[in-house]
Design an enzyme around this catalytic site. Structure first.
Site, PDB file in Angstrom:
ATOM      1  N   GLY A  29       0.736  -1.122  -0.018  1.00 42.82           N
ATOM      2  CA  GLY A  29       0.006  -0.176  -0.072  1.00 42.82           C
ATOM      3  C   GLY A  29       0.662   1.465  -0.021  1.00 42.82           C
ATOM      4  O   GLY A  29       2.235   1.248  -0.093  1.00 42.82           O
ATOM      5  N   ASN A  30       0.269   2.581   0.202  1.00 42.59           N
ATOM      6  CA  ASN A  30       0.874   3.378   0.289  1.00 42.59           C
ATOM      7  C   ASN A  30       0.275   4.461   1.297  1.00 42.59           C
ATOM      8  O   ASN A  30      -0.645   4.291   1.673  1.00 42.59           O
ATOM      9  CB  ASN A  30       1.105   4.375  -1.159  1.00 42.59           C
ATOM     10  CG  ASN A  30      -0.493   4.647  -1.910  1.00 42.59           C
ATOM     11  OD1 ASN A  30      -0.974   5.510  -1.163  1.00 42.59           O
ATOM     12  ND2 ASN A  30      -0.786   3.750  -2.796  1.00 42.59           N
ATOM     13  N   ARG A  31       0.875   5.798   1.604  1.00 40.16           N
ATOM     14  CA  ARG A  31       0.490   6.377   2.490  1.00 40.16           C
ATOM     15  C   ARG A  31      -0.576   7.722   2.286  1.00 40.16           C
ATOM     16  O   ARG A  31      -1.067   8.535   2.978  1.00 40.16           O
ATOM     17  CB  ARG A  31       1.636   7.217   3.092  1.00 40.16           C
ATOM     18  CG  ARG A  31       2.598   6.611   3.702  1.00 40.16           C
ATOM     19  CD  ARG A  31       3.704   7.450   4.302  1.00 40.16           C
ATOM     20  NE  ARG A  31       4.851   6.348   4.870  1.00 40.16           N
ATOM     21  CZ  ARG A  31       4.748   5.788   5.895  1.00 40.16           C
ATOM     22  NH1 ARG A  31       4.105   5.858   6.619  1.00 40.16           N
ATOM     23  NH2 ARG A  31       5.863   4.934   6.300  1.00 40.16           N
ATOM     24  N   SER A  32      -1.161   7.431   1.001  1.00 40.33           N
ATOM     25  CA  SER A  32      -2.206   8.254   0.601  1.00 40.33           C
ATOM     26  C   SER A  32      -3.577   8.407   1.727  1.00 40.33           C
ATOM     27  O   SER A  32      -4.032   7.217   2.092  1.00 40.33           O
ATOM     28  CB  SER A  32      -2.951   7.932  -0.806  1.00 40.33           C
ATOM     29  OG  SER A  32      -3.849   8.761  -1.075  1.00 40.33           O
TER      30      SER A  32
END
Ligand code: C5P
Length: 222
Positions: A29-32
């Site tokens: 995943g990512n930090r958005s």
């Protein structure tokens, strides 16, 4: 009060960070946070547009009145966005789409074997924004992308705008706690026509309104 200058318009906004499954319980995943995309949806609604919000995971509540299409992965987001934008006047890709996904998803939870960790092979995800820009589905359809850059923000932004073929690219500077997961944003909006607009540090709703101003200016008259 806000002008209903998007009344009669249909827009699609993508938001959130995609999750790319490794096995049934793990993902890349990512930090958005999804906040910028949700602010775009909310401001478009306030200005009279019909809004489809294609959303990957966020902890946010969708603005009332949006047609919400929840997705998880980049591949699912592509399907949903391509379908939703068919007769749309504008598409804004505010989602943080993973560039890569695991080549295969393990059918069961990956276990420790004692032989050490196994590498995860990655394959490239489809570039949704580039595809939207290449294959417009309505006359004068406006396509907008976002870019998070850590260095050479303008040069990288210009190159990305050309590469993706979109009409507008909103370039954020990230890193050092800027933009991702924060309440505020600061950006330069680059136009394929060579123009650029600086948006000073401020709430994500203010940046969203600037984006819609520039989109509105590019829409064919009705
Ligand atoms: O190439 P990069 O990931 O920096 O591009 C960011 C922009 O492209 C964002 O608007 C994002 O939503 C979009 N994107 C996409 N599909 C991908 C990767 C990014 O639509 N696979």
């Amino acid at each position: 009060s806000l002008p209903a200058d998007l009344a009669g318009r249909r827009v699609v906004v993508s938001a959130g960070g995609t999750r790319e499954a490794i096995d049934p319980v793990r993902y890349l995943g990512n930090r958005s946070s999804g906040r910028q995309g949700y602010a775009l949806a909310a401001t478009a609604l306030a200005r009279g547009a019909r809004v489809t919000l294609v959303t990957a995971a966020t902890g946010l509540t969708a603005p009332a009145g949006a047609d919400v299409l929840p997705v998880e992965s980049a591949v699912q987001m592509r399907e949903a966005v391509l379908e939703a934008r068919r007769d749309a006047d504008a598409v804004v890709m505010a989602a943080a789409v993973a560039d890569f996904r695991p080549a295969e998803q393990a059918p069961g939870k990956i276990k420790k074997t004692g032989a050490g960790p196994k590498p995860i092979e990655l394959v490239e995800n489809p570039d949704i924004l580039a595809e939207l820009a290449r294959e417009r589905t309505a006359a004068g359809q406006v396509v907008v992308g976002f870019a998070a850059e850590t260095d050479d923000v303008l040069a990288n932004g210009r190159a990305k705008l050309a590469r993706k073929g979109c009409d507008l690219l909103v370039v954020n500077q990230v890193g050092d706690g800027r933009a991702f997961g924060t309440e505020d944003n600061q950006a330069v909006i680059l136009g394929a026509d060579g123009g650029s607009a600086e948006v000073p540090h401020g709430p994500k709703s203010a940046l969203a309104d600037r984006v819609w101003d520039l989109v509105r200016d590019r829409l064919p008259r009705v």
